[in-house]
Write an enzyme that holds these catalytic residues in place. Structure first.
Site, PDB file in Angstrom:
ATOM      1  N   ASP A 328      20.789  38.490  42.968  1.00  0.00           N
ATOM      2  CA  ASP A 328      22.056  38.188  43.622  1.00  0.00           C
ATOM      3  C   ASP A 328      23.172  37.768  42.664  1.00  0.00           C
ATOM      4  O   ASP A 328      24.106  37.093  43.072  1.00  0.00           O
ATOM      5  CB  ASP A 328      21.813  37.091  44.675  1.00  0.00           C
ATOM      6  CG  ASP A 328      22.757  37.263  45.863  1.00  0.00           C
ATOM      7  OD1 ASP A 328      23.142  38.420  46.135  1.00  0.00           O
ATOM      8  OD2 ASP A 328      23.129  36.251  46.477  1.00  0.00           O
TER       9      ASP A 328
HETATM   10  N1  LIG Z   1      29.442  24.065  40.600  1.00  0.00           N
HETATM   11  C1  LIG Z   1      30.443  24.758  41.126  1.00  0.00           C
HETATM   12  N2  LIG Z   1      31.727  24.420  40.873  1.00  0.00           N
HETATM   13  C2  LIG Z   1      32.751  25.110  41.404  1.00  0.00           C
HETATM   14  N3  LIG Z   1      32.597  26.163  42.223  1.00  0.00           N
HETATM   15  C3  LIG Z   1      31.344  26.535  42.517  1.00  0.00           C
HETATM   16  C4  LIG Z   1      30.207  25.865  41.994  1.00  0.00           C
HETATM   17  N4  LIG Z   1      29.108  26.469  42.484  1.00  0.00           N
HETATM   18  C5  LIG Z   1      29.543  27.451  43.278  1.00  0.00           C
HETATM   19  N5  LIG Z   1      30.881  27.512  43.298  1.00  0.00           N
HETATM   20  C6  LIG Z   1      31.742  28.419  44.059  1.00  0.00           C
HETATM   21  O1  LIG Z   1      31.290  28.402  45.383  1.00  0.00           O
HETATM   22  C7  LIG Z   1      30.886  29.685  45.780  1.00  0.00           C
HETATM   23  C8  LIG Z   1      29.672  29.567  46.660  1.00  0.00           C
HETATM   24  O2  LIG Z   1      28.631  28.916  45.991  1.00  0.00           O
HETATM   25  P1  LIG Z   1      27.214  29.631  45.870  1.00  0.00           P
HETATM   26  O3  LIG Z   1      27.405  30.902  45.161  1.00  0.00           O
HETATM   27  O4  LIG Z   1      26.301  28.622  45.258  1.00  0.00           O
HETATM   28  O5  LIG Z   1      26.876  29.849  47.408  1.00  0.00           O
HETATM   29  P2  LIG Z   1      26.018  30.963  48.170  1.00  0.00           P
HETATM   30  O6  LIG Z   1      26.345  30.804  49.584  1.00  0.00           O
HETATM   31  O7  LIG Z   1      24.600  30.806  47.741  1.00  0.00           O
HETATM   32  O8  LIG Z   1      26.588  32.320  47.629  1.00  0.00           O
HETATM   33  P3  LIG Z   1      26.081  33.833  47.943  1.00  0.00           P
HETATM   34  O9  LIG Z   1      26.940  34.349  49.009  1.00  0.00           O
HETATM   35  O10 LIG Z   1      26.334  34.463  46.615  1.00  0.00           O
HETATM   36  O11 LIG Z   1      24.621  33.722  48.267  1.00  0.00           O
HETATM   37  C9  LIG Z   1      30.674  30.457  44.498  1.00  0.00           C
HETATM   38  O12 LIG Z   1      30.917  31.829  44.669  1.00  0.00           O
HETATM   39  C10 LIG Z   1      31.661  29.825  43.560  1.00  0.00           C
HETATM   40  O13 LIG Z   1      32.944  30.398  43.739  1.00  0.00           O
END
Ligand SMILES: Nc1ncnc2c1ncn2[C@@H]1O[C@H](COP(=O)(O)OP(=O)(O)OP(=O)(O)O)[C@@H](O)[C@H]1O
Ligand SMILES: [Mg+2]
Length: 445
Positions: A328
């Site tokens: 992913d």
């Molecule tokens: N530590 C961080 N600091 C700032 N922004 C972050 C951080 N971690 C994630 N993000 C932002 O938040 C968004 C969502 O976080 P993350 O990717 O962990 O969630 P997800 O729901 O698992 O995503 P996906 O849809 O890829 O599965 C990321 O695309 C990024 O833009």
């Protein structure tokens, strides 16, 4: 003709206006127009690398071309979504259950992209802010070139205090860690000693997902990847309302608190601007699985502050994802940030999850490593010396340092991962599957 407008701020500076009006019954214009003052500033801050031209003159001309694709939303490939915002802005919006929740709070359609940006305009990713704008007739006529005889401003409601936009499809909340608890920002009066957190919640269909993500981040770190700070915490410490169905949980069930790299900064707004590679490539969120890592690496290579070191870090992240079975790492899961508002930096890695633990990942990557030749099936190829030579060759980058980076990364993974996996709080079956996955890549296999 009704026009809605939001003024777009980058830090404390107004950079332009995003507006919306119906051009015809089936065409809605969503367009960004930069302010002259910003457009002609040779020292302008970076709003997006996708909006960067080579020199100040080209830059000013670039901003003036308001009809160009970068500044205008496109029609979604999904009919129910309609006209999207320009890709940079569309990528700021919440996704998944958080989008549904914010739409409910705002009382708007979950597919009303403009309204969702207006609702979350005070707390967007990075250091962009979107506030309702009242434009004079003159200002309107300047930015709207078609049918501008009957323009009328419609009022856009102020952003909601408690609506924070974070993208991604998993159930999550944006909260503050204060005094050992995790609270909604609106409940906090004293903003000292707090850290901004993305709380990634348990998910009914994926047992122990927070523990698995925590383990995955630790595995990546042990293999030499720079990763975000994160910690597991029991749900009883999460004092923020949410309406997600978390399945069978109690106060001791844990969520993953990920500390944000775009907040808690020593800047006028307390934020650091950042963006993801979907924004940098001008790609809509729905196309986050398009393009390839070579294209991402090529962008990194052209930016002096990133260069070869960033490409090596990207290669490490690809290798670690391969080894643990994380399919992913799409365009929104790689980003850049701008700590001094001008100089791009690769932030720590986030959203790394060993999905192999659930037993359904074969060998895929989110993106191709390199663009497929026409008509050729682009099968998964591990990062072997031959593949790395090809990758570096296409970038015009020395292959030896890249290969030694990867070899070191793999060695560290094989040395350290079994013990870390053994200690993790996931099931034995999950552990066995991750080990089985990495064994496929052991040298000599
Ligand atoms: N530590 C961080 N600091 C700032 N922004 C972050 C951080 N971690 C994630 N993000 C932002 O938040 C968004 C969502 O976080 P993350 O990717 O962990 O969630 P997800 O729901 O698992 O995503 P996906 O849809 O890829 O599965 C990321 O695309 C990024 O833009
Ligand atoms: Mg993600």
């Amino acid at each position: 003709m009704n026009v809605k407008a939001l003024e777009i701020m980058l830090g404390t500076r107004r950079v332009g206006v995003l507006f919306q009006y119906p051009l015809s019954h089936d065409h809605t214009v969503n367009r960004f127009v930069a302010d002259d003052d910003f457009a002609s500033d040779p020292q302008q801050e970076i709003l997006s690398l996708s909006y960067k031209a080579g020199d100040p003159q080209a830059q000013a001309a670039f901003w003036r071309a308001i009809g160009s694709a970068q500044f205008n939303g496109s029609l979604s490939s999904d009919a129910k979504r309609g006209w999207l915002l320009p890709a940079f802005f569309q990528n700021l919006l919440p996704e998944g259950p958080l989008r549904t929740r914010i739409a409910q709070m705002r009382g708007c359609d979950p597919e009303d992209q403009f309204e969702l940006l207006a609702a979350t305009g005070k707390d967007l990713p990075g250091d962009v802010h979107a506030m309702p704008a009242e434009l004079s007739r003159d200002a309107l006529a300047r930015i709207i070139t078609q049918n501008n005889d009957a323009l009328e401003m419609s009022v856009v409601a102020a952003p909601m205090e408690d609506a924070i936009s974070v993208s991604g499809v998993q159930a999550k909340l944006a909260v503050l860690k204060a005094g050992g608890r995790f609270v909604a920002s609106t409940k906090l009066t004293d903003e000292h000693q707090v850290r901004h957190v993305i709380a990634k919640l348990p998910v009914a269909n994926y047992p122990h997902l927070p523990e698995l993500e925590d383990l995955s981040l630790r595995l990546a770190r042990a293999a030499g990847v720079r990763v975000v700070d994160a910690e597991l915490a029991p749900l009883e410490l999460l004092a923020a309302e949410h309406h997600y169905d978390l399945g069978d949980v109690d106060g001791q069930t844990r969520f993953l608190a990920v500390f944000r790299y775009d907040r808690d900064a020593d800047t006028a707004t307390g934020r650091v601007h950042c963006e993801d590679f979907a924004q940098i490539m001008g790609v809509q969120p729905e196309a986050k699985y398009t393009l390839d890592y070579l294209t991402v690496a090529a962008v990194m290579q052209t930016v002096p502050s990133l260069g070869e070191a960033a490409v090596h870090e990207l290669l490490r992240r690809i290798l670690v994802s391969d080894l643990m079975g994380n399919p992913d790492m799409h365009l929104k899961n790689i980003g850049l940030r701008y700590p001094d508002a001008m100089t791009p930096e690769l932030p720590p890695a986030y959203d790394i999850v060993a999905y192999s633990a659930y037993g359904f990942v074969k060998s895929g990557r989110a993106l191709h490593l390199m663009p497929p030749a026409p008509g050729v099936h682009n099968a998964f190829k591990p990062l072997s010396p031959v593949v790395v030579r090809d990758f570096c060759g296409r970038l015009g980058m020395p292959e030896k340092p890249a290969w030694s980076t990867l070899r070191r990364c793999a060695e560290q993974a094989f040395d350290t991962w079994p013990a870390l996996i053994a200690q993790a709080d996931i099931t034995e079956l999950m552990k066995a599957r991750i080990l089985e996955r990495m064994a496929r890549f052991r040298p000599g296999k």
